[in-house]
Design a protein around this motif. Structure first.
Motif, PDB file in Angstrom:
ATOM      1  N   ARG A 182      35.701  13.325  -9.644  1.00  0.00           N
ATOM      2  CA  ARG A 182      35.321  13.041 -11.023  1.00  0.00           C
ATOM      3  C   ARG A 182      36.183  11.935 -11.613  1.00  0.00           C
ATOM      4  O   ARG A 182      35.686  11.067 -12.342  1.00  0.00           O
ATOM      5  CB  ARG A 182      35.438  14.320 -11.844  1.00  0.00           C
ATOM      6  CG  ARG A 182      34.831  14.203 -13.228  1.00  0.00           C
ATOM      7  CD  ARG A 182      34.694  15.551 -13.915  1.00  0.00           C
ATOM      8  NE  ARG A 182      35.976  16.223 -14.014  1.00  0.00           N
ATOM      9  CZ  ARG A 182      36.289  17.345 -13.370  1.00  0.00           C
ATOM     10  NH1 ARG A 182      35.414  17.908 -12.568  1.00  0.00           N
ATOM     11  NH2 ARG A 182      37.467  17.907 -13.528  1.00  0.00           N
ATOM     12  N   PRO A 232      25.976   7.102 -14.840  1.00  0.00           N
ATOM     13  CA  PRO A 232      25.936   8.269 -15.733  1.00  0.00           C
ATOM     14  C   PRO A 232      25.373   9.510 -15.065  1.00  0.00           C
ATOM     15  O   PRO A 232      25.797  10.622 -15.370  1.00  0.00           O
ATOM     16  CB  PRO A 232      25.043   7.797 -16.881  1.00  0.00           C
ATOM     17  CG  PRO A 232      24.212   6.690 -16.282  1.00  0.00           C
ATOM     18  CD  PRO A 232      25.083   6.024 -15.281  1.00  0.00           C
ATOM     19  N   ILE A 233      24.435   9.343 -14.156  1.00  0.00           N
ATOM     20  CA  ILE A 233      23.834  10.517 -13.519  1.00  0.00           C
ATOM     21  C   ILE A 233      24.855  11.226 -12.638  1.00  0.00           C
ATOM     22  O   ILE A 233      25.030  12.457 -12.713  1.00  0.00           O
ATOM     23  CB  ILE A 233      22.593  10.106 -12.702  1.00  0.00           C
ATOM     24  CG1 ILE A 233      21.519   9.525 -13.621  1.00  0.00           C
ATOM     25  CG2 ILE A 233      22.052  11.306 -11.931  1.00  0.00           C
ATOM     26  CD1 ILE A 233      20.285   9.066 -12.895  1.00  0.00           C
ATOM     27  N   GLU A 285      28.114  11.005 -12.784  1.00  0.00           N
ATOM     28  CA  GLU A 285      29.185  11.560 -13.605  1.00  0.00           C
ATOM     29  C   GLU A 285      28.739  12.856 -14.271  1.00  0.00           C
ATOM     30  O   GLU A 285      29.495  13.835 -14.344  1.00  0.00           O
ATOM     31  CB  GLU A 285      29.600  10.545 -14.667  1.00  0.00           C
ATOM     32  CG  GLU A 285      30.802  10.998 -15.486  1.00  0.00           C
ATOM     33  CD  GLU A 285      31.195   9.975 -16.531  1.00  0.00           C
ATOM     34  OE1 GLU A 285      32.273  10.129 -17.120  1.00  0.00           O
ATOM     35  OE2 GLU A 285      30.414   9.028 -16.738  1.00  0.00           O
ATOM     36  N   GLY A 286      27.496  12.902 -14.737  1.00  0.00           N
ATOM     37  CA  GLY A 286      26.983  14.133 -15.347  1.00  0.00           C
ATOM     38  C   GLY A 286      26.868  15.266 -14.346  1.00  0.00           C
ATOM     39  O   GLY A 286      27.171  16.421 -14.675  1.00  0.00           O
ATOM     40  N   ARG A 289      30.288  16.696 -13.711  1.00  0.00           N
ATOM     41  CA  ARG A 289      30.742  17.515 -14.840  1.00  0.00           C
ATOM     42  C   ARG A 289      30.039  18.866 -14.844  1.00  0.00           C
ATOM     43  O   ARG A 289      30.654  19.901 -15.144  1.00  0.00           O
ATOM     44  CB  ARG A 289      30.499  16.776 -16.160  1.00  0.00           C
ATOM     45  CG  ARG A 289      31.387  15.561 -16.354  1.00  0.00           C
ATOM     46  CD  ARG A 289      31.214  14.958 -17.722  1.00  0.00           C
ATOM     47  NE  ARG A 289      32.056  13.791 -17.891  1.00  0.00           N
ATOM     48  CZ  ARG A 289      33.336  13.833 -18.241  1.00  0.00           C
ATOM     49  NH1 ARG A 289      33.910  15.005 -18.462  1.00  0.00           N
ATOM     50  NH2 ARG A 289      34.029  12.722 -18.372  1.00  0.00           N
ATOM     51  N   LEU A 290      28.755  18.880 -14.520  1.00  0.00           N
ATOM     52  CA  LEU A 290      28.029  20.148 -14.470  1.00  0.00           C
ATOM     53  C   LEU A 290      28.536  21.039 -13.345  1.00  0.00           C
ATOM     54  O   LEU A 290      28.528  22.269 -13.462  1.00  0.00           O
ATOM     55  CB  LEU A 290      26.533  19.885 -14.311  1.00  0.00           C
ATOM     56  CG  LEU A 290      25.811  19.316 -15.533  1.00  0.00           C
ATOM     57  CD1 LEU A 290      24.358  19.003 -15.191  1.00  0.00           C
ATOM     58  CD2 LEU A 290      25.875  20.296 -16.701  1.00  0.00           C
TER      59      LEU A 290
END
Length: 275
Positions: free
Chosen positions: A196, A210-211, A213-214, A217-218
């Protein structure tokens, strides 16, 4: 409700006594005592900041002891093995599957708490001895409350892993597959913050993802970041203590995580045959 609590407590007591009878803690305590005695002999080789190095060593040694307990004794007790008819499986008939899960968890958690209590006392005594043997410039302070907070964080991490091992034991049979899956889970938890951070650095360098990274995070919801419960750097630090609300939030998330995985383990065990 009272009857269920009595059955859970009875099974937990059985697991606790069986662990003591097998000397599950004795070997780990002896290992820790020998390692801490070695630290008393070799800390002179540390050129500076002896207090930080010593506290890191004590907490790392405790984590190693808990790691060995969870992934060897804990997995052997929890895992469903068709070739090994243990008394816990035989006791699964007169109690519900949920009570079985909670009883096993409570017994092993009791052993973990006992192990950490003994290691906490031994470690604090070792740090006091080292502090008295070196000049104050190398070991200026020893903060008691952060020391206890670091142990609470360590116990919280171990309980999270214990709840995950219980869930995996209901999904697969055999101690060795449970051990491999649990080790893989821990490896992902350890490597996910690094991944991350690497993705965040790439985002800062105008390479937006962004995908990815998201998704990373999830994934933290399933693979927790244990660094949030690592407070060992505060033991010998004069820096201000972190916000109490932040620490309460971290420990609250830990309790929710353990509760969720225990509930999932109960659901899985309801659909499995323990024989």
């Amino acid at each position: 409700m009272t009857g269920a609590l009595k059955r859970i407590a009875a099974l937990a007591r059985l697991v606790l006594l069986d662990g003591l009878r097998r000397h599950a803690l004795l070997g780990l305590i002896v290992l820790s005592v020998v390692a801490q005695a070695g630290a008393l002999l070799f800390f002179d080789f540390i050129p500076r900041d002896i207090g930080r190095a010593s506290s890191d060593f004590i907490l790392s040694l405790a984590w190693l002891s808990g790691f060995i307990f969870l992934f060897f004794h804990g997995v052997q007790v929890i895992a469903l093995d068709e070739e090994r008819k243990v008394i816990y499986s035989l006791l699964a008939r007169p109690i519900s599957r949920g009570e079985y899960v909670l009883g096993i968890f409570s017994g092993l958690a009791g052993l973990l708490l006992l192990l950490n209590l003994l290691l906490c006392g031994l470690g604090f005594g070792t740090l006091l001895i080292i502090k008295q043997m070196v000049p104050p410039v190398y070991f200026s302070q020893l903060n008691t409350l952060p020391y206890l907070l670091a142990w609470f964080g360590l116990i919280a991490m171990e309980l999270m892993l214990l709840s995950v091992i219980l869930l995996f034991s209901g999904l697969v049979r055999g101690s060795f597959p449970v051990l491999l899956i649990s080790l893989s889970f821990y490896a992902i938890c350890s490597g996910l913050p690094v991944a991350r951070e690497a993705v965040s650095q790439r985002v800062l360098q105008t390479d937006p993802q962004p995908i990815l990274e998201g998704v990373l995070r999830l994934m933290t919801a399933v693979f927790p970041d244990f660094d949030r419960l690592d407070f060992k750097n505060m033991i010998v630090s004069s820096a201000p203590q972190p916000d109490p609300s932040l620490m309460l939030a971290n420990f609250g998330l830990t309790v929710s995580y353990v509760g969720l995985f225990l509930w999932l383990a109960c659901v899985v065990y309801q659909r499995r045959d323990l024989q």
